[in-house]
Write a protein that holds these residues in place. Structure first.
Motif, PDB file in Angstrom:
ATOM      1  N   ARG A   1     -12.250  26.448 -55.814  1.00 47.90           N
ATOM      2  CA  ARG A   1     -12.583  26.350 -56.979  1.00 47.90           C
ATOM      3  C   ARG A   1     -12.733  24.505 -57.342  1.00 47.90           C
ATOM      4  NH1 ARG A   1     -12.568  28.107 -62.634  1.00 47.90           N
ATOM      5  NH2 ARG A   1     -14.803  28.510 -63.479  1.00 47.90           N
ATOM      6  N   LEU A   2     -12.799  24.474 -58.563  1.00 52.79           N
ATOM      7  CA  LEU A   2     -12.006  22.848 -59.171  1.00 52.79           C
ATOM      8  C   LEU A   2     -13.359  23.202 -60.178  1.00 52.79           C
ATOM      9  CD1 LEU A   2     -12.050  19.750 -59.184  1.00 52.79           C
ATOM     10  CD2 LEU A   2     -13.986  18.764 -58.400  1.00 52.79           C
ATOM     11  N   ASP A   3     -11.933  23.195 -61.021  1.00 51.06           N
ATOM     12  CA  ASP A   3     -12.138  23.277 -62.534  1.00 51.06           C
ATOM     13  C   ASP A   3     -11.592  21.747 -63.227  1.00 51.06           C
ATOM     14  OD1 ASP A   3     -11.743  24.200 -65.093  1.00 51.06           O
ATOM     15  OD2 ASP A   3     -10.200  25.316 -65.234  1.00 51.06           O
ATOM     16  N   LEU A   4     -12.666  21.187 -63.760  1.00 55.46           N
ATOM     17  CA  LEU A   4     -12.812  19.746 -64.901  1.00 55.46           C
ATOM     18  C   LEU A   4     -13.589  20.177 -66.163  1.00 55.46           C
ATOM     19  CD1 LEU A   4     -14.368  17.606 -61.409  1.00 55.46           C
ATOM     20  CD2 LEU A   4     -12.001  17.221 -62.969  1.00 55.46           C
ATOM     21  N   ARG A   5     -12.983  21.028 -66.378  1.00 51.00           N
ATOM     22  CA  ARG A   5     -13.828  21.851 -68.061  1.00 51.00           C
ATOM     23  C   ARG A   5     -12.918  20.310 -68.845  1.00 51.00           C
ATOM     24  NH1 ARG A   5     -12.783  27.738 -67.961  1.00 51.00           N
ATOM     25  NH2 ARG A   5     -11.138  27.231 -66.726  1.00 51.00           N
ATOM     26  N   LEU A   6     -13.333  19.949 -70.331  1.00 48.66           N
ATOM     27  CA  LEU A   6     -12.721  19.493 -70.877  1.00 48.66           C
ATOM     28  C   LEU A   6     -12.432  18.408 -70.167  1.00 48.66           C
ATOM     29  CD1 LEU A   6     -11.939  22.331 -72.904  1.00 48.66           C
ATOM     30  CD2 LEU A   6     -13.573  21.240 -73.668  1.00 48.66           C
ATOM     31  N   ALA A   7     -12.479  18.175 -69.268  1.00 47.29           N
ATOM     32  CA  ALA A   7     -11.677  16.486 -68.486  1.00 47.29           C
ATOM     33  C   ALA A   7     -12.430  15.281 -69.188  1.00 47.29           C
ATOM     34  CB  ALA A   7     -11.995  16.254 -67.211  1.00 47.29           C
ATOM     35  N   ARG A   8     -11.964  14.103 -69.448  1.00 44.57           N
ATOM     36  CA  ARG A   8     -12.386  13.148 -69.690  1.00 44.57           C
ATOM     37  C   ARG A   8     -11.960  12.038 -68.186  1.00 44.57           C
ATOM     38  NH1 ARG A   8     -10.328  11.735 -75.244  1.00 44.57           N
ATOM     39  NH2 ARG A   8     -10.775   9.569 -74.904  1.00 44.57           N
ATOM     40  N   LEU A   9     -13.062  11.994 -67.803  1.00 40.78           N
ATOM     41  CA  LEU A   9     -12.243  10.793 -67.188  1.00 40.78           C
ATOM     42  C   LEU A   9     -13.045   9.105 -67.049  1.00 40.78           C
ATOM     43  CD1 LEU A   9     -14.186  13.081 -64.114  1.00 40.78           C
ATOM     44  CD2 LEU A   9     -11.584  12.582 -64.711  1.00 40.78           C
TER      45      LEU A   9
ATOM     46  N   ARG B   1     -18.370  20.703 -70.623  1.00 40.61           N
ATOM     47  CA  ARG B   1     -17.671  19.904 -71.714  1.00 40.61           C
ATOM     48  C   ARG B   1     -16.709  19.078 -70.646  1.00 40.61           C
ATOM     49  NH1 ARG B   1     -15.965  23.163 -76.211  1.00 40.61           N
ATOM     50  NH2 ARG B   1     -14.819  25.227 -74.981  1.00 40.61           N
ATOM     51  N   ALA B   2     -16.879  18.295 -69.240  1.00 41.78           N
ATOM     52  CA  ALA B   2     -16.287  17.518 -68.621  1.00 41.78           C
ATOM     53  C   ALA B   2     -17.082  16.034 -69.075  1.00 41.78           C
ATOM     54  CB  ALA B   2     -15.957  17.852 -67.541  1.00 41.78           C
ATOM     55  N   THR B   3     -16.445  14.935 -69.749  1.00 42.11           N
ATOM     56  CA  THR B   3     -17.254  13.826 -69.866  1.00 42.11           C
ATOM     57  C   THR B   3     -16.909  13.182 -68.615  1.00 42.11           C
ATOM     58  OG1 THR B   3     -15.658  12.876 -71.153  1.00 42.11           O
ATOM     59  CG2 THR B   3     -17.281  14.805 -72.389  1.00 42.11           C
ATOM     60  N   VAL B   4     -17.684  12.059 -68.273  1.00 43.59           N
ATOM     61  CA  VAL B   4     -17.580  10.700 -67.750  1.00 43.59           C
ATOM     62  C   VAL B   4     -18.226   9.395 -67.995  1.00 43.59           C
ATOM     63  CG1 VAL B   4     -19.436  11.285 -65.683  1.00 43.59           C
ATOM     64  CG2 VAL B   4     -17.783   9.810 -65.067  1.00 43.59           C
ATOM     65  N   ALA B   5     -17.538   8.850 -68.069  1.00 43.11           N
ATOM     66  CA  ALA B   5     -17.907   7.093 -68.200  1.00 43.11           C
ATOM     67  C   ALA B   5     -17.252   6.071 -67.424  1.00 43.11           C
ATOM     68  CB  ALA B   5     -16.793   6.513 -69.602  1.00 43.11           C
ATOM     69  N   THR B   6     -17.912   4.693 -67.178  1.00 36.06           N
ATOM     70  CA  THR B   6     -17.871   3.556 -66.284  1.00 36.06           C
ATOM     71  C   THR B   6     -18.945   4.138 -65.269  1.00 36.06           C
ATOM     72  OG1 THR B   6     -15.806   3.267 -67.156  1.00 36.06           O
ATOM     73  CG2 THR B   6     -16.038   2.040 -65.277  1.00 36.06           C
ATOM     74  N   PHE B   7     -18.398   4.956 -64.490  1.00 27.07           N
ATOM     75  CA  PHE B   7     -19.622   5.324 -63.015  1.00 27.07           C
ATOM     76  C   PHE B   7     -19.256   6.227 -62.679  1.00 27.07           C
ATOM     77  CE2 PHE B   7     -15.837   4.681 -60.516  1.00 27.07           C
ATOM     78  CZ  PHE B   7     -14.999   5.388 -59.858  1.00 27.07           C
ATOM     79  N   LEU B   8     -20.409   6.975 -61.946  1.00 26.82           N
ATOM     80  CA  LEU B   8     -20.215   8.603 -61.414  1.00 26.82           C
ATOM     81  C   LEU B   8     -20.636   8.103 -60.277  1.00 26.82           C
ATOM     82  CD1 LEU B   8     -19.907  11.723 -61.398  1.00 26.82           C
ATOM     83  CD2 LEU B   8     -22.180  11.949 -62.850  1.00 26.82           C
ATOM     84  N   ASP B   9     -19.929   7.951 -59.108  1.00 29.96           N
ATOM     85  CA  ASP B   9     -20.263   8.244 -57.567  1.00 29.96           C
ATOM     86  C   ASP B   9     -21.117   9.649 -57.071  1.00 29.96           C
ATOM     87  OD1 ASP B   9     -21.021   7.580 -55.107  1.00 29.96           O
ATOM     88  OD2 ASP B   9     -20.153   6.413 -55.165  1.00 29.96           O
ATOM     89  N   ILE B  10     -22.576   9.776 -56.959  1.00 31.99           N
ATOM     90  CA  ILE B  10     -21.837  11.364 -56.638  1.00 31.99           C
ATOM     91  C   ILE B  10     -22.942  11.336 -54.943  1.00 31.99           C
ATOM     92  CG2 ILE B  10     -22.281  13.040 -58.653  1.00 31.99           C
ATOM     93  CD1 ILE B  10     -24.834  12.357 -59.556  1.00 31.99           C
ATOM     94  N   SER B  11     -22.642  10.506 -54.899  1.00 34.88           N
ATOM     95  CA  SER B  11     -23.459   9.636 -53.327  1.00 34.88           C
ATOM     96  C   SER B  11     -23.043  11.270 -51.914  1.00 34.88           C
ATOM     97  CB  SER B  11     -22.816   8.675 -52.701  1.00 34.88           C
ATOM     98  OG  SER B  11     -23.276   7.897 -53.212  1.00 34.88           O
ATOM     99  N   THR B  12     -23.251  12.395 -52.634  1.00 34.24           N
ATOM    100  CA  THR B  12     -23.070  14.035 -51.892  1.00 34.24           C
ATOM    101  C   THR B  12     -23.885  14.487 -51.711  1.00 34.24           C
ATOM    102  OG1 THR B  12     -20.982  14.949 -51.119  1.00 34.24           O
ATOM    103  CG2 THR B  12     -20.826  14.642 -53.275  1.00 34.24           C
ATOM    104  N   ALA B  13     -23.609  15.835 -50.950  1.00 35.18           N
ATOM    105  CA  ALA B  13     -24.498  17.155 -51.349  1.00 35.18           C
ATOM    106  C   ALA B  13     -24.185  17.637 -53.425  1.00 35.18           C
ATOM    107  CB  ALA B  13     -24.684  17.919 -50.240  1.00 35.18           C
ATOM    108  N   ALA B  14     -24.629  18.124 -53.878  1.00 35.59           N
ATOM    109  CA  ALA B  14     -24.410  18.798 -54.900  1.00 35.59           C
ATOM    110  C   ALA B  14     -23.351  20.043 -54.497  1.00 35.59           C
ATOM    111  CB  ALA B  14     -25.090  19.199 -55.572  1.00 35.59           C
ATOM    112  N   PRO B  15     -22.443  20.260 -55.342  1.00 35.81           N
ATOM    113  CA  PRO B  15     -22.493  22.072 -55.221  1.00 35.81           C
ATOM    114  C   PRO B  15     -22.953  22.802 -55.328  1.00 35.81           C
ATOM    115  CG  PRO B  15     -20.903  20.139 -57.320  1.00 35.81           C
ATOM    116  CD  PRO B  15     -21.623  19.597 -56.014  1.00 35.81           C
ATOM    117  N   ALA B  16     -22.466  24.306 -54.777  1.00 39.79           N
ATOM    118  CA  ALA B  16     -23.231  24.746 -54.689  1.00 39.79           C
ATOM    119  C   ALA B  16     -23.671  25.800 -55.816  1.00 39.79           C
ATOM    120  CB  ALA B  16     -23.518  26.183 -53.570  1.00 39.79           C
ATOM    121  N   GLY B  17     -22.744  25.981 -56.620  1.00 39.86           N
ATOM    122  CA  GLY B  17     -22.843  26.952 -57.949  1.00 39.86           C
ATOM    123  C   GLY B  17     -21.047  25.906 -58.985  1.00 39.86           C
ATOM    124  N   GLN B  18     -22.610  25.446 -60.207  1.00 40.02           N
ATOM    125  CA  GLN B  18     -21.844  24.639 -60.600  1.00 40.02           C
ATOM    126  C   GLN B  18     -21.850  25.252 -62.117  1.00 40.02           C
ATOM    127  OE1 GLN B  18     -23.343  20.125 -61.035  1.00 40.02           O
ATOM    128  NE2 GLN B  18     -24.737  21.166 -59.457  1.00 40.02           N
TER     129      GLN B  18
END
Length: 299
Positions: free
Chosen positions: A231-239, A258-275
């Protein structure tokens, strides 16, 4: 030689001040006792000598402080070199002691903090194989390997110490520190609430739960070609520096609440099955890859 000249000059100045003061007092008050004029002149000359003595003591103090500072730097450098050398020792207890020595040095000598983090990361980038981690599981009662078990504990200590060194909460240290864990084999890795600069984890393998909740990253976080086997836990992370999941694989759910990302987001991959939750993407954030299957939302 210079000290002798300074002393001689001070004595001459003191004599001159004594004579001058005495002559002036005798000329200004000719009726005053001559002994009083001489005493006052002597006090004036003595004051010059006293000032020189104070200056000399202060100079000696500063020289002594500089000498102690240089000795402290030398001792710190020797301790760092010795600790790094001990990381190659065959005994796991010695390696653990060396890791703690490095972290103590990072706390007592702030200029070593980034260097110590670099060494800890370099240790974790070393090739590592354990029977229980070959298939991505961490609890299977597989074949026994005592040497791998001992090294596993050393690596878990290195992971924990990385988190201990990084600033978090009300830590007054506002500097940002970079981590390079490219190709590392990590188990139950956690940086909850830590403040970092850049995190490079290209090709890393994350076993067990990876806890990055409330992580604050000012620079890019790169999980390119990484594999999350738990499991990957990114809750409330500020990237704020952006994140790359390019060719990243997810074997378990990803908590994005409630994780947030700015500048860039590279999701060139299969999305996680469970989010769980959604990934809040800033309005000017560049998105690479298909958003299909990803739980993205505006902040």
């Amino acid at each position: 030689m210079k000290g002798r000249l300074m002393l001689l000059a001070t004595v001459l100045v003191a004599i001159a001040v004594t004579v001058a003061t005495t002559v002036v007092l005798l000329l200004v008050e000719p009726t005053a006792p001559r002994s009083e004029a001489v005493r006052t002149g002597a006090l004036s000359g003595g004051a010059v000598v006293a000032l020189y003595a104070l200056w000399l003591n202060d100079r000696r103090r500063r020289v002594e402080e500089e000498r102690h500072a240089l000795e402290g730097v030398k001792v710190a450098d020797e301790r760092f070199a010795r600790s790094v050398e001990l990381l190659g020792n065959e005994a796991d207890q010695v390696r653990v002691g060396a890791l703690h020595s490095l972290v103590w040095l990072a706390g007592s000598t702030p200029r070593y903090k980034q260097t110590v983090l670099d060494v800890l990361c370099a240790y974790l980038r070393r090739p590592f194989d354990h029977p229980e981690l070959r298939d991505g599981s961490t609890g299977a009662a597989g074949e026994s390997d005592p040497e791998a078990d001992r090294e596993r504990q050393v690596r878990l200590t290195a992971q924990r110490l990385i988190a201990d060194v990084l600033p978090w909460g009300e830590d007054p240290d506002q500097r940002i520190y970079d981590l390079d864990l490219s190709g590392a084999c990590l188990e139950h890795f956690r940086l909850e609430g830590r403040r970092i600069g850049r995190l490079i984890a290209r090709g890393a393998r994350f076993h067990g739960i990876t806890r990055l909740g409330q992580l604050e990253a000012a620079k890019p976080v790169l999980f390119t070609d990484a594999c999350f086997l738990g499991r990957l836990d990114l809750r409330l992370a500020r990237l704020d520096g952006g994140v790359s999941f390019q060719r990243t694989s997810f074997a378990d759910e990803v908590a994005l609440d409630r994780a947030t990302v700015a500048t860039f987001l590279d999701i060139s991959t299969a999305a996680p099955a469970g989010q769980l939750g959604t990934f809040a993407v800033g309005p000017e954030t560049r998105i690479d890859g298909s958003v299909e299957g990803w739980a993205l939302a505006a902040p």
